[in-house]
Every structure is written in C-alpha cells, then in structure tokens.
Design a protein around this motif. Structure first.
Motif, PDB file in Angstrom:
ATOM      1  N   ILE A 166       0.833  -1.201   0.000  1.00 43.43           N
ATOM      2  CA  ILE A 166       0.000   0.000   0.000  1.00 43.43           C
ATOM      3  C   ILE A 166       0.874   1.259   0.000  1.00 43.43           C
ATOM      4  CG2 ILE A 166      -0.207  -0.081   2.527  1.00 43.43           C
ATOM      5  CD1 ILE A 166      -2.932   1.248   2.241  1.00 43.43           C
ATOM      6  N   GLN A 167       0.501   2.214  -0.839  1.00 40.24           N
ATOM      7  CA  GLN A 167       1.231   3.488  -0.900  1.00 40.24           C
ATOM      8  C   GLN A 167       0.961   4.286   0.375  1.00 40.24           C
ATOM      9  OE1 GLN A 167      -0.131   6.141  -3.959  1.00 40.24           O
ATOM     10  NE2 GLN A 167       1.431   7.683  -3.582  1.00 40.24           N
ATOM     11  N   THR A 168       2.023   4.737   1.023  1.00 48.09           N
ATOM     12  CA  THR A 168       1.894   5.536   2.245  1.00 48.09           C
ATOM     13  C   THR A 168       2.494   6.918   2.000  1.00 48.09           C
ATOM     14  OG1 THR A 168       2.052   3.555   3.634  1.00 48.09           O
ATOM     15  CG2 THR A 168       2.431   5.675   4.715  1.00 48.09           C
ATOM     16  N   VAL A 169       1.726   7.949   2.311  1.00 48.17           N
ATOM     17  CA  VAL A 169       2.165   9.323   2.057  1.00 48.17           C
ATOM     18  C   VAL A 169       2.113  10.127   3.349  1.00 48.17           C
ATOM     19  CG1 VAL A 169       1.697  11.458   0.791  1.00 48.17           C
ATOM     20  CG2 VAL A 169       1.320   9.251  -0.314  1.00 48.17           C
ATOM     21  N   GLN A 170       3.198  10.841   3.640  1.00 50.67           N
ATOM     22  CA  GLN A 170       3.233  11.751   4.779  1.00 50.67           C
ATOM     23  C   GLN A 170       2.676  13.102   4.328  1.00 50.67           C
ATOM     24  OE1 GLN A 170       4.652  10.794   7.934  1.00 50.67           O
ATOM     25  NE2 GLN A 170       3.596  12.630   8.656  1.00 50.67           N
ATOM     26  N   VAL A 171       1.578  13.520   4.926  1.00 49.23           N
ATOM     27  CA  VAL A 171       0.956  14.802   4.572  1.00 49.23           C
ATOM     28  C   VAL A 171       1.629  15.899   5.379  1.00 49.23           C
ATOM     29  CG1 VAL A 171      -1.202  16.096   4.423  1.00 49.23           C
ATOM     30  CG2 VAL A 171      -1.221  13.605   4.129  1.00 49.23           C
ATOM     31  N   GLY A 172       2.367  16.756   4.704  1.00 56.36           N
ATOM     32  CA  GLY A 172       3.160  17.785   5.373  1.00 56.36           C
ATOM     33  C   GLY A 172       2.325  18.853   6.080  1.00 56.36           C
ATOM     34  N   SER A 173       2.965  19.564   6.991  1.00 54.18           N
ATOM     35  CA  SER A 173       2.275  20.597   7.777  1.00 54.18           C
ATOM     36  C   SER A 173       1.786  21.747   6.904  1.00 54.18           C
ATOM     37  CB  SER A 173       3.211  21.140   8.870  1.00 54.18           C
ATOM     38  OG  SER A 173       4.405  21.642   8.283  1.00 54.18           O
ATOM     39  N   GLU A 174       2.407  21.912   5.727  1.00 54.83           N
ATOM     40  CA  GLU A 174       1.984  23.019   4.839  1.00 54.83           C
ATOM     41  C   GLU A 174       0.538  22.867   4.386  1.00 54.83           C
ATOM     42  OE1 GLU A 174       4.089  19.980   2.132  1.00 54.83           O
ATOM     43  OE2 GLU A 174       4.328  20.811   4.162  1.00 54.83           O
TER      44      GLU A 174
END
Length: 406
Positions: free
Chosen positions: A329-337
C-alpha cells in the motif's frame, strides 16, 4: 447483393447511428475489394479511453474484413483545436504538445489495430505546404451560412459568443483531408457528423467520388449520465491496469451494461438478449453478466491470464470475509503546509497524491459512496483530515488503497 457483402454490412452496421449511405457502401464494396477507411484523431490530450475505443473497434472490424485503415493524426488541425461542442474558442496547442500526444496515441492505438496493416498519416504533410491561393480556393467551396448551420456555431452566434475565423477553417481542413486521402469511408462520433459530411461534399467539388459516412454514438461514462471524459473522471483508460479496469467496469449500472456490450464487445446480440431475459426472470445474477462484459472488453486490451488473475485479486480484496489491505500500500506523509490555513479536504489530497485524476473525480466518488476511510464509508464531499492521525483510504469499487499520515 452477394453473401460476402451482406455479411460485411452486418458487421459494419453494428453499433452505428448513421450509415450514409448503405447503398453507396454496398456499391463500393462491389467495385473495390479493398476500401480506404479514414478516421481522424486530433491529439489534443495524451490518453485514450473506452469512448475512443468505440471508434477504434469499428476500424478493427474494417481491418479484419481486409480493408485499408488510414489512421489520421491531425497534427495540423490539432493546433487549430476542434470547436465541436464548445461554447467558446478553444486554446490552441503548440506543435510540441501535439507531436508529444501523437506519439502517445500511436502506442495506445496499436493495442487494438494491427500496426503492420495500419497506415499512420499526418495532415500537416499536405496542409502546411498549401499556398494562400489554395487556401482561398478551399474557402470558396463553402459559405459562412452553411457553416452556421452547424449546431455549436449556431448557438454561439445567437448567444453573441465569438467564433474565430480559424475555427471556421477546421471543418474545411478536415474535409480537405478526405480529398487528399481519397477516402472511401470516414468514421467518427455523432458529434462529428457535420465535419464528415463536409468532407463528402468537398470530394465531389474536387471531382472525386464521395466518401460514405459512418457515425457512432458517444459512449456514456461510468456515471451513466454524461459522455465519457477524463476531465469528468467518469472514464476507463485503455491503458489502465486490469484490476483498475475491472473495478471501474463493475461500477456501472445494469442498464448501462447493455450499451457497453453492444459498443465495446463482439458478443452476439442473441446472447445479450438471452442474458437480459435471464436477469429479468431472476435466473442469472447481474454480477455474472457484468463480469462477462468486463472480460469481453478487457481481453481485447490485456492478456487473458492477467485479466483473470486481476479479477481473482479484486474478488479477494472485496470479499467481506477476507478483506485485506495489500502489503505494498502506498503511504504518504501529509506535510504541515497542507494544514497552514485549515484542515485539507480529502478530495483535494487524493488528487494531489495522484490517487484520482482530478478533485472533481474525488468528490464524485465520495458523494456516490465509493470511498472508505479506515473501513468506514463516507459521503461528505467536504470531508477533511485532522492533524496527527493515520487514514487508510480505500476506493471501494476498485480495491485501490492509499494511507495518508498526518
């Protein structure tokens, strides 16, 4: 009429809206064993979908019957931009954009047509060298009044929206293609009927035999309402993976399924009617028939073994007793921006991280109950993510996953 020609006409008729005219086509088939078949594509977008597949399949029918396929890539007219169905002047593409899209088109087209039996032609070959007097002679063949008979031009004129002279030239250049190519038959969507008939008339004006015109219906998209379009997110790309293709096709309504059977497969109409009766009486489950439809489409675009493996995987993922998240599964870190102003909406992030092709597609999926967050179905198009959480997103109809870590 010979049995051979009658048999050809039966294949050619399937799924058509207009055949202008069948008597002329029968005559051409009698006189010439091999006809020149023209279909033009303006490479204004890089990807082809099942809406284009309707036309490509009809070309394949002609090719299988032994006729010569001339696949016209309108690199010249593509820089003008086809005004069909548009309420305002279209943005013109650069030569570089058109050539890049042309290359992508060819890669996809040969998934359906035999590359050894297909002639790819570019209309810049004869349009670019035209002298001013030749262009003026072409414009003299048609009046502004005749061009304004075209529905979209007429509506724009009446509503006061501008129509550029370049746009008026589009159907003339497209028609001139038929003159140069000496096409016997031109195929296009119903929205192209005016342009195809211009080609027929211009051939006569230039002292050539008029082409027959075949129009095909515009394929309705997955939403069951509007024509298939990538911008609307209601499409199935012909290069999509088997599992994605299967999931999308299984999402269409039972009623729309019959239209897909007729336009996108060669399944006999008698078999289709038998399935209709079986579903109506309750003797056959719609999923069984829809799977047959999906396979009949997919087997034209992917190896059969890959398609059946994809269906097994899709069923495994969607089995409530055995629903599992894939290991990769693709995992993405959603940045604070993304949280600078307010919590970001899921539809926006799904598009940002290429899970969907557009924000509107994401909103449509959410609204229709096609998106699950941590295994819970959501329906709020404005659903937002909060900071400090993990969200496992699943597109229910496709078994497609992404994990967003905030």
């Amino acid at each position: 009429m010979s049995e051979e020609i009658a048999s050809q006409l039966e294949i050619i008729r399937r799924g058509t809206v207009d055949l202008i005219s069948e008597a002329e086509l029968s005559s051409k088939l009698t006189k010439k064993k091999v006809l020149n078949i023209k279909a033009g594509f303006d490479p204004t977008a890089p990807d082809l979908h099942l809406g284009h597949f309707v036309l490509l399949r009809k070309l394949k029918h002609f090719q299988d019957l032994g006729h010569s396929i001339h696949f016209l890539l309108g690199d010249f007219t593509g820089m003008i931009g086809d005004p069909t169905g548009k309420s305002e002047t279209r943005k013109q593409l650069t030569k570089e954009e058109v050539l890049k899209n042309s290359k992508t088109y060819q890669d996809q087209v040969f998934k359906i047509l035999d590359s050894k039996k297909t002639k790819i032609v570019f209309n810049s070959e004869w349009c670019l060298p035209m002298k001013v007097e030749e262009v003026l002679a072409l414009t003299a063949k048609y009046s502004v009044a005749r061009l304004l008979e075209r529905d979209d031009f007429s509506k724009r004129y009446k509503s006061g929206n501008s129509i550029s002279l370049v746009e008026f030239m589009y159907p003339l250049f497209q028609g001139y293609d038929s003159v140069v190519m000496e096409s016997d038959v031109e195929i296009g969507g119903t929205d192209q009927k005016f342009n195809l008939l211009v080609g027929r008339e211009l051939q006569r004006d230039y002292g050539k035999e008029a082409q027959c015109v075949i129009t095909l219906p515009l394929l309705v998209g997955l939403d069951g309402e509007k024509k298939m379009s990538k911008s609307l997110g209601n499409y199935v790309g012909i290069s999509e993976s088997p599992i994605d293709m299967y999931g999308k096709l299984m999402s269409i309504s039972d009623d729309l399924m019959w239209n897909y059977f007729e336009l996108l497969t060669d399944v006999a109409m008698t078999q289709i009617e038998s399935w209709k009766s079986g579903m109506k009486s309750g003797n056959i489950h719609p999923k069984i028939v829809k799977t047959e439809m999906a396979l009949a489409i997919m087997d034209q675009l992917h190896p059969k073994e890959e398609n059946r493996s994809a269906i097994d995987e899709w069923n495994r993922i969607h089995d409530p007793k055995n629903r599992s998240i894939p290991d990769d599964i693709q995992t993405v870190q959603v940045g604070s921006e993304f949280f600078a102003d307010k919590n970001p909406q899921l539809a926006f992030l799904l598009n940002k991280f290429e899970f969907t092709t557009s924000v509107s597609e994401g909103r449509r999926l959410i609204k229709n109950g096609g998106i699950y967050v941590n295994d819970e179905k959501i329906s709020d198009e404005a659903f937002s993510l909060e900071k400090g959480n993990e969200y496992t997103i699943r597109q229910g109809k496709k078994g497609k996953f992404i994990k967003l870590v905030t």
